[in-house]
Design a protein around this motif. Structure first.
Motif, PDB file in Angstrom:
ATOM      1  N   THR A   5      36.469 108.518  98.438  1.00 54.24           N
ATOM      2  CA  THR A   5      36.608 109.082  97.101  1.00 54.24           C
ATOM      3  C   THR A   5      37.904 108.551  96.503  1.00 54.24           C
ATOM      4  O   THR A   5      38.794 108.097  97.212  1.00 54.24           O
ATOM      5  N   GLY A   6      37.995 108.624  95.207  1.00 58.67           N
ATOM      6  CA  GLY A   6      39.222 108.196  94.546  1.00 58.67           C
ATOM      7  C   GLY A   6      39.245 106.705  94.284  1.00 58.67           C
ATOM      8  O   GLY A   6      38.237 106.005  94.348  1.00 58.67           O
ATOM      9  N   ARG A   7      40.459 106.237  94.005  1.00 60.34           N
ATOM     10  CA  ARG A   7      40.659 104.846  93.594  1.00 60.34           C
ATOM     11  C   ARG A   7      41.774 104.232  94.423  1.00 60.34           C
ATOM     12  O   ARG A   7      42.876 104.765  94.480  1.00 60.34           O
ATOM     13  N   LYS A   8      41.487 103.085  95.070  1.00 66.36           N
ATOM     14  CA  LYS A   8      42.467 102.395  95.904  1.00 66.36           C
ATOM     15  C   LYS A   8      42.737 101.022  95.293  1.00 66.36           C
ATOM     16  O   LYS A   8      41.865 100.156  95.288  1.00 66.36           O
ATOM     17  N   LEU A   9      43.936 100.835  94.784  1.00 70.82           N
ATOM     18  CA  LEU A   9      44.310  99.582  94.135  1.00 70.82           C
ATOM     19  C   LEU A   9      44.496  98.478  95.167  1.00 70.82           C
ATOM     20  O   LEU A   9      45.158  98.674  96.187  1.00 70.82           O
ATOM     21  N   ILE A  10      43.905  97.315  94.894  1.00 70.69           N
ATOM     22  CA  ILE A  10      44.030  96.164  95.788  1.00 70.69           C
ATOM     23  C   ILE A  10      44.998  95.149  95.201  1.00 70.69           C
ATOM     24  O   ILE A  10      45.924  94.703  95.857  1.00 70.69           O
ATOM     25  N   ALA A  11      44.760  94.761  93.945  1.00 71.97           N
ATOM     26  CA  ALA A  11      45.607  93.758  93.298  1.00 71.97           C
ATOM     27  C   ALA A  11      45.761  94.102  91.827  1.00 71.97           C
ATOM     28  O   ALA A  11      44.878  94.703  91.218  1.00 71.97           O
ATOM     29  N   GLN A  12      46.891  93.677  91.272  1.00 71.41           N
ATOM     30  CA  GLN A  12      47.196  93.954  89.883  1.00 71.41           C
ATOM     31  C   GLN A  12      47.758  92.679  89.262  1.00 71.41           C
ATOM     32  O   GLN A  12      48.484  91.940  89.920  1.00 71.41           O
ATOM     33  N   VAL A 107      40.696  88.512  80.616  1.00 68.05           N
ATOM     34  CA  VAL A 107      41.572  88.372  81.776  1.00 68.05           C
ATOM     35  C   VAL A 107      41.423  89.592  82.684  1.00 68.05           C
ATOM     36  O   VAL A 107      41.263  90.711  82.201  1.00 68.05           O
ATOM     37  N   PRO A 108      41.453  89.384  84.010  1.00 68.08           N
ATOM     38  CA  PRO A 108      41.396  90.532  84.920  1.00 68.08           C
ATOM     39  C   PRO A 108      42.760  91.213  85.010  1.00 68.08           C
ATOM     40  O   PRO A 108      43.790  90.551  85.095  1.00 68.08           O
ATOM     41  N   LEU A 109      42.762  92.532  84.964  1.00 67.77           N
ATOM     42  CA  LEU A 109      44.008  93.295  85.049  1.00 67.77           C
ATOM     43  C   LEU A 109      44.208  93.912  86.426  1.00 67.77           C
ATOM     44  O   LEU A 109      45.303  93.895  86.965  1.00 67.77           O
ATOM     45  N   GLN A 110      43.134  94.490  86.984  1.00 68.39           N
ATOM     46  CA  GLN A 110      43.241  95.171  88.275  1.00 68.39           C
ATOM     47  C   GLN A 110      41.981  94.938  89.089  1.00 68.39           C
ATOM     48  O   GLN A 110      40.889  94.812  88.532  1.00 68.39           O
ATOM     49  N   LEU A 111      42.156  94.920  90.396  1.00 70.47           N
ATOM     50  CA  LEU A 111      41.048  94.870  91.340  1.00 70.47           C
ATOM     51  C   LEU A 111      41.240  96.068  92.258  1.00 70.47           C
ATOM     52  O   LEU A 111      42.323  96.269  92.796  1.00 70.47           O
ATOM     53  N   TYR A 112      40.201  96.907  92.403  1.00 68.38           N
ATOM     54  CA  TYR A 112      40.361  98.146  93.157  1.00 68.38           C
ATOM     55  C   TYR A 112      39.019  98.603  93.719  1.00 68.38           C
ATOM     56  O   TYR A 112      37.964  98.105  93.342  1.00 68.38           O
ATOM     57  N   PHE A 113      39.098  99.543  94.662  1.00 68.45           N
ATOM     58  CA  PHE A 113      37.913 100.216  95.172  1.00 68.45           C
ATOM     59  C   PHE A 113      37.813 101.569  94.497  1.00 68.45           C
ATOM     60  O   PHE A 113      38.784 102.315  94.429  1.00 68.45           O
ATOM     61  N   LYS A 114      36.632 101.893  93.975  1.00 67.97           N
ATOM     62  CA  LYS A 114      36.378 103.190  93.359  1.00 67.97           C
ATOM     63  C   LYS A 114      35.113 103.731  93.998  1.00 67.97           C
ATOM     64  O   LYS A 114      34.065 103.090  93.930  1.00 67.97           O
ATOM     65  N   GLU A 115      35.230 104.882  94.613  1.00 67.04           N
ATOM     66  CA  GLU A 115      34.102 105.492  95.332  1.00 67.04           C
ATOM     67  C   GLU A 115      33.506 104.522  96.359  1.00 67.04           C
ATOM     68  O   GLU A 115      32.302 104.480  96.558  1.00 67.04           O
ATOM     69  N   GLY A 116      34.359 103.707  96.974  1.00 68.06           N
ATOM     70  CA  GLY A 116      33.909 102.778  98.006  1.00 68.06           C
ATOM     71  C   GLY A 116      33.348 101.468  97.491  1.00 68.06           C
ATOM     72  O   GLY A 116      32.943 100.617  98.269  1.00 68.06           O
ATOM     73  N   ARG A 117      33.311 101.266  96.192  1.00 69.41           N
ATOM     74  CA  ARG A 117      32.768 100.032  95.613  1.00 69.41           C
ATOM     75  C   ARG A 117      33.876  99.228  94.947  1.00 69.41           C
ATOM     76  O   ARG A 117      34.748  99.788  94.286  1.00 69.41           O
ATOM     77  N   ALA A 118      33.822  97.906  95.121  1.00 65.97           N
ATOM     78  CA  ALA A 118      34.832  97.027  94.522  1.00 65.97           C
ATOM     79  C   ALA A 118      34.600  96.931  93.022  1.00 65.97           C
ATOM     80  O   ALA A 118      33.483  96.683  92.570  1.00 65.97           O
ATOM     81  N   LYS A 119      35.652  97.155  92.264  1.00 62.27           N
ATOM     82  CA  LYS A 119      35.592  97.090  90.805  1.00 62.27           C
ATOM     83  C   LYS A 119      36.737  96.214  90.313  1.00 62.27           C
ATOM     84  O   LYS A 119      37.774  96.093  90.964  1.00 62.27           O
ATOM     85  N   VAL A 120      36.542  95.621  89.141  1.00 61.44           N
ATOM     86  CA  VAL A 120      37.600  94.863  88.495  1.00 61.44           C
ATOM     87  C   VAL A 120      37.704  95.356  87.055  1.00 61.44           C
ATOM     88  O   VAL A 120      36.699  95.640  86.413  1.00 61.44           O
ATOM     89  N   GLU A 121      38.932  95.514  86.587  1.00 56.74           N
ATOM     90  CA  GLU A 121      39.156  95.901  85.196  1.00 56.74           C
ATOM     91  C   GLU A 121      39.515  94.627  84.444  1.00 56.74           C
ATOM     92  O   GLU A 121      40.522  93.987  84.743  1.00 56.74           O
ATOM     93  N   ILE A 122      38.654  94.239  83.498  1.00 58.62           N
ATOM     94  CA  ILE A 122      38.940  93.066  82.696  1.00 58.62           C
ATOM     95  C   ILE A 122      39.327  93.503  81.293  1.00 58.62           C
ATOM     96  O   ILE A 122      38.944  94.590  80.855  1.00 58.62           O
ATOM     97  N   ALA A 123      40.101  92.667  80.631  1.00 63.57           N
ATOM     98  CA  ALA A 123      40.588  93.020  79.298  1.00 63.57           C
ATOM     99  C   ALA A 123      40.262  91.914  78.309  1.00 63.57           C
ATOM    100  O   ALA A 123      40.359  90.736  78.630  1.00 63.57           O
ATOM    101  N   LEU A 124      39.849  92.326  77.131  1.00 66.89           N
ATOM    102  CA  LEU A 124      39.723  91.413  76.006  1.00 66.89           C
ATOM    103  C   LEU A 124      41.130  91.283  75.450  1.00 66.89           C
ATOM    104  O   LEU A 124      41.741  92.290  75.070  1.00 66.89           O
ATOM    105  N   ALA A 125      41.669  90.062  75.459  1.00 64.26           N
ATOM    106  CA  ALA A 125      43.084  89.892  75.143  1.00 64.26           C
ATOM    107  C   ALA A 125      43.324  88.701  74.226  1.00 64.26           C
ATOM    108  O   ALA A 125      42.529  87.766  74.185  1.00 64.26           O
ATOM    109  N   ARG A 126      44.430  88.782  73.514  1.00 64.91           N
ATOM    110  CA  ARG A 126      44.883  87.688  72.659  1.00 64.91           C
ATOM    111  C   ARG A 126      46.235  87.234  73.191  1.00 64.91           C
ATOM    112  O   ARG A 126      47.099  88.071  73.462  1.00 64.91           O
ATOM    113  N   GLY A 127      46.415  85.943  73.350  1.00 63.91           N
ATOM    114  CA  GLY A 127      47.664  85.405  73.874  1.00 63.91           C
ATOM    115  C   GLY A 127      48.843  85.705  72.963  1.00 63.91           C
ATOM    116  O   GLY A 127      48.729  85.625  71.746  1.00 63.91           O
ATOM    117  N   LYS A 128      49.973  86.063  73.576  1.00 62.63           N
ATOM    118  CA  LYS A 128      51.183  86.341  72.806  1.00 62.63           C
ATOM    119  C   LYS A 128      51.960  85.045  72.603  1.00 62.63           C
ATOM    120  O   LYS A 128      51.955  84.157  73.448  1.00 62.63           O
TER     121      LYS A 128
END
Length: 159
Positions: A5-12, A107-128
């Motif tokens: 259960t919960g969220r375990k961060l792997i990479a950021q 761009v990917p922001l975070q890679l983590y496990f949520k409820e035992g499944r690998a998830k990635v948070e991607i962002a729609l982004a504009r370069g600064k």
């Protein structure tokens, strides 16, 4: 075995927040092989050069480094292979429309496990631009300095 259960961060990807202006974020599942999941469970991954693309109506994650699993045999995976992202069709269609604008990327922001499944948070982004990055750093330093001064004033008032 008990279910995770919960969220375990792997990479950021901290550099992405510095280099890009984040407009919108999406949580996506990943299609992974067994050795990739085992390598991720050991907390080994890097999102630094990663990016996502929409190709043929499907979302793909490129250049994310998941090192080979040490105990893996001939079934081991390639470290930087492209991986399919699991997203709803409506989200993909919406992203296709937004990515037509110039200067936007995924761009990917975070890679983590949520409820035992690998998830990635991607962002729609504009370069600064370089001056935007400097301005953001200056604002952060000013905010820290103001907080430091305020806490010093509060300490003096208590004493």
């Amino acid at each position: 075995m008990a279910k995770e259960t919960g969220r375990k961060l792997i990479a950021q990807n901290k550099k992405a927040r510095h280099d890009y202006l984040i407009l919108d974020t999406y949580e996506c599942g990943l299609v992974l092989t067994g050795t990739e999941v085992k390598s991720l469970r050991q907390g080994r991954a890097s999102l630094v050069d990663g990016f996502a693309q929409i190709d043929g109506g499907e979302a793909w994650l490129h250049n994310v480094h998941i090192p080979e699993y040490a105990q893996g045999t001939w079934t081991n995976h390639s470290a930087r292979r492209k991986r399919k992202l699991l997203m709803h069709r409506a989200e993909i269609d919406k992203l296709i429309g937004k990515l037509q604008e110039t200067g936007l990327t995924l761009v990917p922001l975070q890679l983590y496990f949520k409820e035992g499944r690998a998830k990635v948070e991607i962002a729609l982004a504009r370069g600064k631009k370089e001056y935007d990055k400097r301005q953001a750093l200056r604002e952060r330093q000013d905010r820290r300095e103001a907080e430091r001064v305020m806490s010093a004033v509060r300490r003096r008032q208590r004493a």
